[in-house]
Design a protein around this motif. Structure first.
Motif, PDB file in Angstrom:
ATOM      1  N   UNK A 693       0.936  -1.280   0.045  1.00 16.63           N
ATOM      2  CA  UNK A 693       0.018  -0.220  -0.091  1.00 16.63           C
ATOM      3  C   UNK A 693       0.874   1.287   0.083  1.00 16.63           C
ATOM      4  N   UNK A 694       0.259   2.530  -0.206  1.00 17.30           N
ATOM      5  CA  UNK A 694       0.986   3.612  -0.093  1.00 17.30           C
ATOM      6  C   UNK A 694       0.925   4.078   1.326  1.00 17.30           C
ATOM      7  N   UNK A 695       1.830   5.031   1.673  1.00 14.82           N
ATOM      8  CA  UNK A 695       2.110   5.579   2.756  1.00 14.82           C
ATOM      9  C   UNK A 695       0.674   6.283   2.975  1.00 14.82           C
ATOM     10  N   UNK A 696       0.092   6.196   4.353  1.00 16.09           N
ATOM     11  CA  UNK A 696      -1.293   7.073   4.693  1.00 16.09           C
ATOM     12  C   UNK A 696      -2.547   6.309   4.206  1.00 16.09           C
ATOM     13  N   UNK A 697      -2.282   5.119   3.401  1.00 13.37           N
ATOM     14  CA  UNK A 697      -3.632   4.438   2.959  1.00 13.37           C
ATOM     15  C   UNK A 697      -3.717   3.530   3.963  1.00 13.37           C
ATOM     16  N   UNK A 698      -5.277   3.143   3.931  1.00 17.33           N
ATOM     17  CA  UNK A 698      -5.754   1.894   4.852  1.00 17.33           C
ATOM     18  C   UNK A 698      -5.753   0.574   4.209  1.00 17.33           C
TER      19      UNK A 698
END
Length: 784
Positions: A693-698
């Motif tokens: 996932x990307x940084x900050x994603x859930x």
């Protein structure tokens, strides 16, 4: 125009309290409150205590922004939002579901620290029939534009034709000047320029070898618009829609039947928190389970949900409101609609305009005012507001035919006098729902066929591009014959009618779609669609502890149920027979009642340890006959009933293998499906839905008691404790409609062996460690 994420470093508190708590947006303050008997929110919100909230954030505005135009965008604040910038009131918006913009320059201090304060008022209860959440539950952005700029929602794209593909691009700017548009993809490179007149420019663009947007191929184009130094990025799809009684609903000139699901706005264990990943996951699950359309019941949906529907190919009926000028609850939006509907509708249509997924607008749900002259006139006025911006998309409203009659007789109408005499009196749609629960789905549908229901709806239906029938399937044939120019949309339906609808729609083009209540379970309206046993719910009175409706074909954490399998077969999306089993541990046990469920079977043959126990097995198939085998031995052969694709077998459970075989008229095998019993060893599986996932994603992590091959064991129960490294736990819970724990702890029980965790990625990797009983499981998720 620069879009700045404005969602970090907020704080909030209840109004009147001294201490703030840190938070990030989107944020649902409601989900963190207690649930108590006597709470005014009652069954509607799940007995949560409700309050007014104050959010605040300090931020620096550079001196050089003084010559720019700054605008805050709030995608959704529930509700009665008041925005203050540096202590001065800058904006007010009562509706909790519309996005709105706040022009900020006059209130800002450039080259200094600033403070923005947002009040969200939710203490007045009840104000909703379902779980609303509270606070700034959708994202906030700061838009920074040049003095000479493209206006908000100033770029609009519509398809003129598809053979060849021609689109019209309209641009509205703050002043006159040159506008440049650019469309780029692998096969397209279009650059055009034009001068504005009175700040407006219009382009007609032919796109060679265009890829059309459809559920099968949701092609999206990127559009860059430049005006002086201001740049606007937009996306669009090329597609046409049209309606007629003769041809039905046409998408790109071809008939499409809307296989729809009604959904509410919450995201299960996250509460009302609107995260893009959660919205996309919801749409992905619904499409995987056979739905090609959703209805945003009963409020405008989020931008993130529209983006997901564009990308995944799911059509949208975006709905305005659950009430007009007649209250369904004491403090609902009926008190504001008359003054605000024009602005609300403009904002909804502006939000939706460039999204190819939006194929229709719905102006209301079960608004019994449609049976009155005043209500019909209001519908016409609302329709005109939409048409000012969008002259093409069809417009409907969900009308409960029987409820219109009940309302005309004075039943289910809210008044302060009635509420004072009986605070627990059911009104509006809640009255209808309670009646349906007592009398059953069949009674409600039969009552809708009576003459008064027709007399109190034909005038409003005449004004709709598609007449929205809530629970009116037994009227379809008669009304299609009587009203030759009428187009019917099953705007809200029972799951058990999916097969009947599909067979009728195939031969009646004027019947364009069906939207089941509901596609995915949701918070609030507790127990309305639940068939629950005392193992999981100590009582059936819908009191404190009850949290969700239990009304989804997909449960609260995203698990497809037997009714989802039935629907795919009914819609001819599955050729092989599908098997679901009523929990063997409760085969002959009484459950909580509901008209919105016709089966509580789940696709599992893992009822380990219950050998010889009575079992009720459901098979969903379109074949003339089905034969059922357990461990290779036939336990029955049945013929398919008329207007149905459900076969029910009463048998006994034995560990091993169950197999359903579809047979033709001659008894020859067509296809088959098998379920196997889980192995003896139990493990705690921790399964992320994405490995990166990307940084900050859930991140969504499925937790389950399984065997070593990953087969879920529904009889296994136990408290699962969670530890997170490199992330923040946002929500944790199970799908049972009765849930006394809620979703804000670092532990949860399971429901038929399953639970779900949602974690925000903050580190270089996310590690989830789960323990239960003597079991241990963990996983790692990469962060880009």
């Amino acid at each position: 125009m620069q879009k700045i994420d404005f969602n970090e470093n907020w704080k909030y508190k209840r109004v009147g309290e001294k201490e703030y708590k840190n938070c990030f947006l989107p944020h649902d303050a409601q989900i963190y409150e207690g649930r108590v008997a006597g709470a005014q929110s009652g069954v509607n919100l799940g007995w949560y205590e409700c309050f007014d909230y104050e959010y605040a954030k300090t931020f620096f505005i550079p001196e050089e922004y003084k010559n720019k135009v700054l605008t805050f965008e709030f995608e959704g604040v529930y509700r009665n939002a008041e925005i203050y910038i540096n202590g001065v009131k800058a904006h007010y918006r009562p509706y909790g579901y519309t996005n709105f913009f706040v022009e900020a320059n006059a209130f800002l201090r450039f080259g200094e620290e600033n403070e923005i304060t947002v009040f969200a008022k939710n203490a007045d209860q009840p104000n909703s029939r379902w779980y609303s959440g509270a606070g700034i539950y959708r994202p906030v952005y700061l838009w920074v534009a040049e003095k000479a700029h493209i206006k908000m929602n100033g770029v609009k794209v519509r398809t003129l034709k598809i053979h060849p593909a021609v689109v019209e691009i309209s641009v509205e700017a703050s002043q006159d000047g040159e506008v440049k548009i650019e469309i780029n993809d692998q096969n397209t490179n279009v650059i055009k320029r034009a001068q504005t007149q009175n700040g407006r420019a219009k382009f007609t663009v032919e796109i060679s070898d265009a890829k059309l947007w459809s559920p099968q191929n949701p092609a999206i184009y990127a559009l860059t618009t430049t005006f002086f130094d201001d740049v606007s990025q937009n996306s669009f799809g090329i597609r046409t829609i049209s309606l007629s009684p003769q041809n039905g609903f046409l998408l790109n000139g071809e008939r499409v039947i809307l296989r729809g699901a009604c959904i509410h706005h919450d995201n299960g264990v996250l509460g009302a928190r609107c995260l893009a990943e959660a919205e996309k996951r919801k749409i992905k699950i619904l499409k995987e389970n056979g739905y090609n359309a959703i209805r945003s019941a009963h409020n405008p949906c989020s931008k993130a949900l529209l983006d997901a529907c564009d990308e995944l190919g799911v059509m949208v009926v975006d709905e305005y409101a659950d009430a007009w000028f007649v209250h369904k609850t004491k403090h609902d939006y009926a008190e504001c609609v008359t003054d605000w509907y024009k602005q609300d509708l403009r904002d909804m249509v502006e939000k939706d305009f460039n999204h190819p997924c939006v194929v229709m607008y719905s102006l209301g749900n079960e608004v019994a005012e449609t049976g009155q002259k005043k209500g019909v006139e209001l519908f016409k006025d609302m329709k005109a507001v939409c048409r000012e911006i969008d002259a093409e998309r069809p417009i409907t409203a969900g009308v409960n035919l029987f409820f219109n009659w009940l309302y005309a007789m004075g039943f289910g109408v809210y008044s302060d006098n009635k509420a004072n005499k009986n605070p627990n009196a059911k009104v509006g749609s809640e009255f209808f729902n309670e009646l349906a629960g007592l009398t059953g789905a069949g009674f409600m549908k039969r009552m809708a066929t009576l003459y008064p229901c027709d007399a109190l709806t034909y005038k409003c239906f005449a004004e709709m591009d598609a007449a929205g029938y809530n629970y009116g399937i037994l009227r379809y044939k008669k009304d299609l014959k009587k009203y030759k120019d009428r187009i019917i949309l099953g705007s809200e339906t029972f799951c058990s009618d999916a097969y009947r609808f599909w067979e009728l729609a195939k031969s009646h083009p004027a019947l364009i779609g069906d939207f089941v209540w509901s596609g995915m379970d949701y918070l609030g309206e507790v127990g309305i669609g639940s068939w629950e046993y005392r193992e999981y719910a100590p009582d059936f009175n819908k009191g404190v502890g009850w949290l969700s409706a239990g009304s989804g074909r997909v449960d609260l954490i995203g698990t497809p149920l037997g009714e989802a399998l039935y629907t795919k077969v009914a819609f001819e999306l599955e050729k092989a027979p599908q098997i679901a089993v009523v929990p063997v541990s409760h085969t002959n046990e009484r459950h909580s009642p509901s008209a919105w469920k016709f089966s509580n079977a789940i696709p599992s043959w893992s009822w380990n340890g219950l050998n010889g126990s009575p079992a009720r097995v459901e098979v969903y198939a379109r074949s003339p006959f089905v034969e059922l085998f357990i461990n290779g031995k036939s336990v029955g052969r049945k013929k398919r009933a008329k207007n149905n694709c459900r076969f029910t077998f009463k048998t006994k459970y034995y560990d091993g293998e169950i197999c359903a075989v579809s047979l033709d008229e001659g008894g020859n095998e067509l296809c088959k499906t098998t379920l196997k019993t889980a192995g003896e060893q139990t493990v705690l599986s921790v399964l992320p839905e994405k490995l990166k996932v990307k940084q900050g994603e859930a991140c969504f992590i499925n937790l389950a008691f399984t065997d070593t091959d990953g087969v879920v064991k529904p009889l296994e129960k136990g408290k699962i404790n969670i530890k997170v490294e490199g992330g923040t736990l946002l929500g944790l819970g199970h799908a049972c409609p009765y849930n006394a724990e809620g979703f804000i702890n670092d532990y949860t029980n399971t429901y038929y062996g399953r639970a779900l965790a949602v974690v925000k990625a903050t580190g270089k990797t996310v590690k989830i460690i789960a323990t239960a009983k003597n079991l241990h499981g963990e996983c790692e998720i990469g962060v880009e």
